[in-house]
Design a protein around this motif. Structure first.
Motif, PDB file in Angstrom:
ATOM      1  N   THR A 151      38.062  32.626  43.674  1.00  0.00           N
ATOM      2  CA  THR A 151      38.414  33.965  44.131  1.00  0.00           C
ATOM      3  C   THR A 151      39.547  33.849  45.146  1.00  0.00           C
ATOM      4  O   THR A 151      39.507  32.995  46.028  1.00  0.00           O
ATOM      5  CB  THR A 151      37.200  34.660  44.777  1.00  0.00           C
ATOM      6  OG1 THR A 151      36.195  34.860  43.770  1.00  0.00           O
ATOM      7  CG2 THR A 151      37.572  35.998  45.377  1.00  0.00           C
ATOM      8  N   VAL A 152      40.557  34.707  45.021  1.00  0.00           N
ATOM      9  CA  VAL A 152      41.730  34.661  45.899  1.00  0.00           C
ATOM     10  C   VAL A 152      41.876  36.004  46.600  1.00  0.00           C
ATOM     11  O   VAL A 152      42.021  37.037  45.940  1.00  0.00           O
ATOM     12  CB  VAL A 152      43.010  34.350  45.102  1.00  0.00           C
ATOM     13  CG1 VAL A 152      44.224  34.302  46.031  1.00  0.00           C
ATOM     14  CG2 VAL A 152      42.866  33.033  44.342  1.00  0.00           C
ATOM     15  N   GLY A 155      52.276  35.169  41.053  1.00  0.00           N
ATOM     16  CA  GLY A 155      51.290  35.745  41.949  1.00  0.00           C
ATOM     17  C   GLY A 155      50.845  37.130  41.527  1.00  0.00           C
ATOM     18  O   GLY A 155      50.579  37.403  40.345  1.00  0.00           O
ATOM     19  N   THR A 183      42.273  41.801  47.037  1.00  0.00           N
ATOM     20  CA  THR A 183      41.813  40.745  46.131  1.00  0.00           C
ATOM     21  C   THR A 183      42.894  40.520  45.086  1.00  0.00           C
ATOM     22  O   THR A 183      43.132  41.369  44.227  1.00  0.00           O
ATOM     23  CB  THR A 183      40.497  41.109  45.429  1.00  0.00           C
ATOM     24  OG1 THR A 183      39.487  41.406  46.393  1.00  0.00           O
ATOM     25  CG2 THR A 183      40.013  39.938  44.568  1.00  0.00           C
ATOM     26  N   VAL A 184      43.553  39.376  45.181  1.00  0.00           N
ATOM     27  CA  VAL A 184      44.597  39.054  44.213  1.00  0.00           C
ATOM     28  C   VAL A 184      43.973  38.617  42.892  1.00  0.00           C
ATOM     29  O   VAL A 184      44.443  38.979  41.811  1.00  0.00           O
ATOM     30  CB  VAL A 184      45.519  37.958  44.778  1.00  0.00           C
ATOM     31  CG1 VAL A 184      46.546  37.508  43.750  1.00  0.00           C
ATOM     32  CG2 VAL A 184      46.213  38.455  46.050  1.00  0.00           C
ATOM     33  N   TYR A 185      42.881  37.853  43.005  1.00  0.00           N
ATOM     34  CA  TYR A 185      42.180  37.412  41.803  1.00  0.00           C
ATOM     35  C   TYR A 185      40.689  37.292  42.080  1.00  0.00           C
ATOM     36  O   TYR A 185      40.324  36.670  43.083  1.00  0.00           O
ATOM     37  CB  TYR A 185      42.728  36.062  41.323  1.00  0.00           C
ATOM     38  CG  TYR A 185      42.253  35.689  39.939  1.00  0.00           C
ATOM     39  CD1 TYR A 185      42.881  36.206  38.811  1.00  0.00           C
ATOM     40  CD2 TYR A 185      41.143  34.873  39.765  1.00  0.00           C
ATOM     41  CE1 TYR A 185      42.423  35.890  37.533  1.00  0.00           C
ATOM     42  CE2 TYR A 185      40.690  34.562  38.488  1.00  0.00           C
ATOM     43  CZ  TYR A 185      41.328  35.064  37.387  1.00  0.00           C
ATOM     44  OH  TYR A 185      40.876  34.769  36.122  1.00  0.00           O
ATOM     45  N   PRO A 186      39.817  37.932  41.297  1.00  0.00           N
ATOM     46  CA  PRO A 186      40.127  38.699  40.103  1.00  0.00           C
ATOM     47  C   PRO A 186      40.755  40.060  40.435  1.00  0.00           C
ATOM     48  O   PRO A 186      40.299  40.746  41.352  1.00  0.00           O
ATOM     49  CB  PRO A 186      38.768  38.876  39.430  1.00  0.00           C
ATOM     50  CG  PRO A 186      37.782  38.819  40.569  1.00  0.00           C
ATOM     51  CD  PRO A 186      38.354  37.840  41.543  1.00  0.00           C
ATOM     52  N   LEU A 187      41.802  40.406  39.716  1.00  0.00           N
ATOM     53  CA  LEU A 187      42.556  41.625  39.959  1.00  0.00           C
ATOM     54  C   LEU A 187      41.750  42.855  39.538  1.00  0.00           C
ATOM     55  O   LEU A 187      40.995  42.806  38.563  1.00  0.00           O
ATOM     56  CB  LEU A 187      43.863  41.574  39.175  1.00  0.00           C
ATOM     57  CG  LEU A 187      44.850  42.714  39.391  1.00  0.00           C
ATOM     58  CD1 LEU A 187      45.511  42.577  40.747  1.00  0.00           C
ATOM     59  CD2 LEU A 187      45.904  42.725  38.284  1.00  0.00           C
ATOM     60  N   PHE A 228      49.009  31.854  45.785  1.00  0.00           N
ATOM     61  CA  PHE A 228      48.316  32.732  44.845  1.00  0.00           C
ATOM     62  C   PHE A 228      48.339  32.122  43.441  1.00  0.00           C
ATOM     63  O   PHE A 228      47.326  32.088  42.743  1.00  0.00           O
ATOM     64  CB  PHE A 228      48.999  34.105  44.769  1.00  0.00           C
ATOM     65  CG  PHE A 228      48.885  34.946  46.003  1.00  0.00           C
ATOM     66  CD1 PHE A 228      47.897  34.726  46.947  1.00  0.00           C
ATOM     67  CD2 PHE A 228      49.776  35.983  46.224  1.00  0.00           C
ATOM     68  CE1 PHE A 228      47.791  35.513  48.087  1.00  0.00           C
ATOM     69  CE2 PHE A 228      49.687  36.781  47.346  1.00  0.00           C
ATOM     70  CZ  PHE A 228      48.699  36.550  48.278  1.00  0.00           C
ATOM     71  N   LEU A 234      50.195  38.897  37.741  1.00  0.00           N
ATOM     72  CA  LEU A 234      48.873  39.399  37.363  1.00  0.00           C
ATOM     73  C   LEU A 234      48.936  40.871  36.976  1.00  0.00           C
ATOM     74  O   LEU A 234      48.300  41.300  36.010  1.00  0.00           O
ATOM     75  CB  LEU A 234      47.892  39.187  38.519  1.00  0.00           C
ATOM     76  CG  LEU A 234      47.419  37.752  38.708  1.00  0.00           C
ATOM     77  CD1 LEU A 234      46.861  37.541  40.108  1.00  0.00           C
ATOM     78  CD2 LEU A 234      46.364  37.403  37.671  1.00  0.00           C
ATOM     79  N   TYR A 263      39.455  31.285  48.164  1.00  0.00           N
ATOM     80  CA  TYR A 263      40.654  31.003  48.948  1.00  0.00           C
ATOM     81  C   TYR A 263      41.115  32.301  49.599  1.00  0.00           C
ATOM     82  O   TYR A 263      41.324  33.309  48.913  1.00  0.00           O
ATOM     83  CB  TYR A 263      41.782  30.446  48.083  1.00  0.00           C
ATOM     84  CG  TYR A 263      43.085  30.338  48.854  1.00  0.00           C
ATOM     85  CD1 TYR A 263      43.210  29.441  49.916  1.00  0.00           C
ATOM     86  CD2 TYR A 263      44.176  31.156  48.567  1.00  0.00           C
ATOM     87  CE1 TYR A 263      44.382  29.360  50.647  1.00  0.00           C
ATOM     88  CE2 TYR A 263      45.353  31.074  49.287  1.00  0.00           C
ATOM     89  CZ  TYR A 263      45.447  30.179  50.335  1.00  0.00           C
ATOM     90  OH  TYR A 263      46.607  30.106  51.078  1.00  0.00           O
ATOM     91  N   ARG A 315      44.805  30.766  41.832  1.00  0.00           N
ATOM     92  CA  ARG A 315      44.172  31.633  40.833  1.00  0.00           C
ATOM     93  C   ARG A 315      44.018  30.944  39.485  1.00  0.00           C
ATOM     94  O   ARG A 315      43.293  31.412  38.612  1.00  0.00           O
ATOM     95  CB  ARG A 315      44.948  32.942  40.695  1.00  0.00           C
ATOM     96  CG  ARG A 315      46.311  32.839  40.035  1.00  0.00           C
ATOM     97  CD  ARG A 315      46.246  33.418  38.620  1.00  0.00           C
ATOM     98  NE  ARG A 315      47.577  33.687  38.092  1.00  0.00           N
ATOM     99  CZ  ARG A 315      47.806  34.196  36.894  1.00  0.00           C
ATOM    100  NH1 ARG A 315      46.812  34.495  36.091  1.00  0.00           N
ATOM    101  NH2 ARG A 315      49.037  34.408  36.470  1.00  0.00           N
TER     102      ARG A 315
END
Length: 310
Positions: free
Chosen positions: A135-136, A254, A224-228, A125, A258, A160, A129
Motif C-alpha cells: 500500500t502506498v 506514479g 492513497t496512491v495505490y490502491p488507487l 511511487f 495510475l 509505504y 506500487r
C-alpha cells in the motif's frame, strides 16, 4: 495561511501517541531517529526503539523478522534510502513474505533540494506500487498525516508512506483516513485536477486564482496512491472530460500513470500529467525547484490554462 507544522514532528508524535496504547509498535532507525521525529519516542519507550546505524538493507530484514512475531515495526528514514537502497529487501522480506512492516520515506520528492539527485525521491511511487500487496500513501497535510499513521498501523500488511520536510499548513479538517479512498476538495465542471501529498496545497491555491478568471476546477485529493480510488477517478473524468494529475514525482510511473490506466477504457476523456520530467532533477532551494518544474500554484494554473486553451 495559519499555523504551519513540521510534517516529520507530526508523524513522530502520532506514532508515539499510538505506541502509548499499542505495545506492539516499535521503531527502527538508521541513524536518523530524531530527524524522523522520534525524539519523544526514544525517551518514553527506549526498550522499543532500535538504532541500527546506516544499514537500511539490514533494518528492513530485522523489521520483517520482528513482524513474524506479531510486532508492528515502523521504519522511517530519508525516502530514497528506504526505497531505492534496500529495494530487494523491501520486495522480498516485506512484499513476498507479506510482513506487517510500515516503511516511511521522509524528505520525499525533492524536498532535500539542495543535496541533489542522490537525496531526491522522484520514483518512490513507481517502484513501491509495483510490489504486490504494498500500500502506498502520501498524506496531504498535518491533520491527514496523523490520521494516516493511525490507518497505517491498523492496516494489516506492508505500507509505504511518504512525508515531506518543509513546514506545511492544515488544508482540511481532521477526519478518518480510509486507505484506498480519495475525496472531492473542490467542485467544478471544466477540468479535474487529481493531486497527492504536499502538492495539494499548491493545487488549491492555483484553483483559487483560476476561479477569478472564470475557470471551474474539480479537485480530488488522492492520499492513497495505490490502491488507487479508480471509481472516483473515472466518475470525475466522465463528468469533466479532462483530467490533470499533479505530483512531486516523475510524471511517468506514479499517480499520473495510475490515473491514465484507470481512464484507459473511457471514451472522450483526456488525461494530462504534471510532474518532473525523467531527468536527474537540478539543485536549489525547494521553492526554486517547485517554480522550475511548474509545481507551484503559478505553474499549475498555467498548465490548466494551456490545456483548456488547447
Amino acid at each position: 495561511m495559519g499555523e504551519i507544522f513540521d510534517p516529520r514532528k507530526v508523524f513522530g508524535q502520532a506514532v508515539t501517541e499510538i505506541a502509548g496504547t499499542n505495545r506492539r509498535v516499535v521503531v527502527f532507525s538508521a541513524d536518523s531517529g530524531k530527524s524522523s521525529g522520534f525524539g519523544e519516542f526514544m525517551k518514553k519507550y527506549p526498550e522499543r526503539y532500535y538504532e541500527c546505524g546506516i544499514m537500511e538493507q539490514g533494518v528492513v530484514g530485522m523489521a520483517a523478522g520482528m513482524a513474524t512475531a506479531g510486532i508492528i515495526p515502523v521504519f522511517c528514514a530519508i525516502a530514497p534510502f528506504v526505497t531505492c537502497r534496500p529495494y530487494e529487501m523491501v520486495r522480498n522480506d516485506m512484499g513476498y513474505m507479506r510482513q506487517n512492516v510500515k516503511l516511511v520515506g521522509r524528505n520525499c520528492g525533492f524536498t532535500y533540494s539542495d543535496l541533489g539527485a542522490t537525496h531526491q525521491s522522484l520514483d518512490d511511487f513507481a517502484i513501491m506500487r509495483m510490489i504486490p500487496g504494498m500500500t502506498v500513501i502520501a498524506p496531504q497535510d498535518p491533520n491527514e498525516i496523523k490520521a494516516a499513521v493511525r490507518a497505517m498501523i491498523k492496516h494489516e500488511g506492508p505500507v509505504y508512506m511518504r512525508i515531506g520536510n518543509p513546514k506545511i499548513p492544515n488544508i482540511m479538517p481532521e477526519k478518518e483516513f480510509i486507505i484506498g479512498k480519495g475525496s472531492i476538495l473542490e467542485e467544478g465542471r471544466d477540468i479535474t485536477i487529481i493531486s497527492t501529498g504536499g502538492t495539494t496545497a499548491a493545487v488549491l491555491d492555483a484553483v483559487s486564482g483560476l476561479k477569478e478568471i472564470g475557470i471551474s476546477v474539480r479537485v480530488i485529493g488522492m492520499p492513497t496512491v495505490y490502491p488507487l480510488d479508480s471509481e472516483l477517478v473515472k466518475e470525475s473524468a466522465e463528468k469533466t472530460g479532462v483530467v490533470l494529475t499533479v505530483e512531486e514525482h516523475y510524471a511517468e510511473g506514479g499517480l499520473g500513470t495510475l490515473v491514465s490506466e484507470a481512464c484507459s477504457e473511457l471514451t472522450n476523456t483526456k488525461v494530462f500529467r504534471l510532474g518532473v520530467p525523467a531527468v536527474y532533477a537540478t539543485t536549489g532551494s525547494y521553492e526554486e525547484l517547485l517554480y522550475y518544474y511548474h509545481l507551484d500554484a503559478e505553474g499549475i494554473a498555467g498548465k490548466v490554462r494551456k490545456i483548456l486553451a488547447g
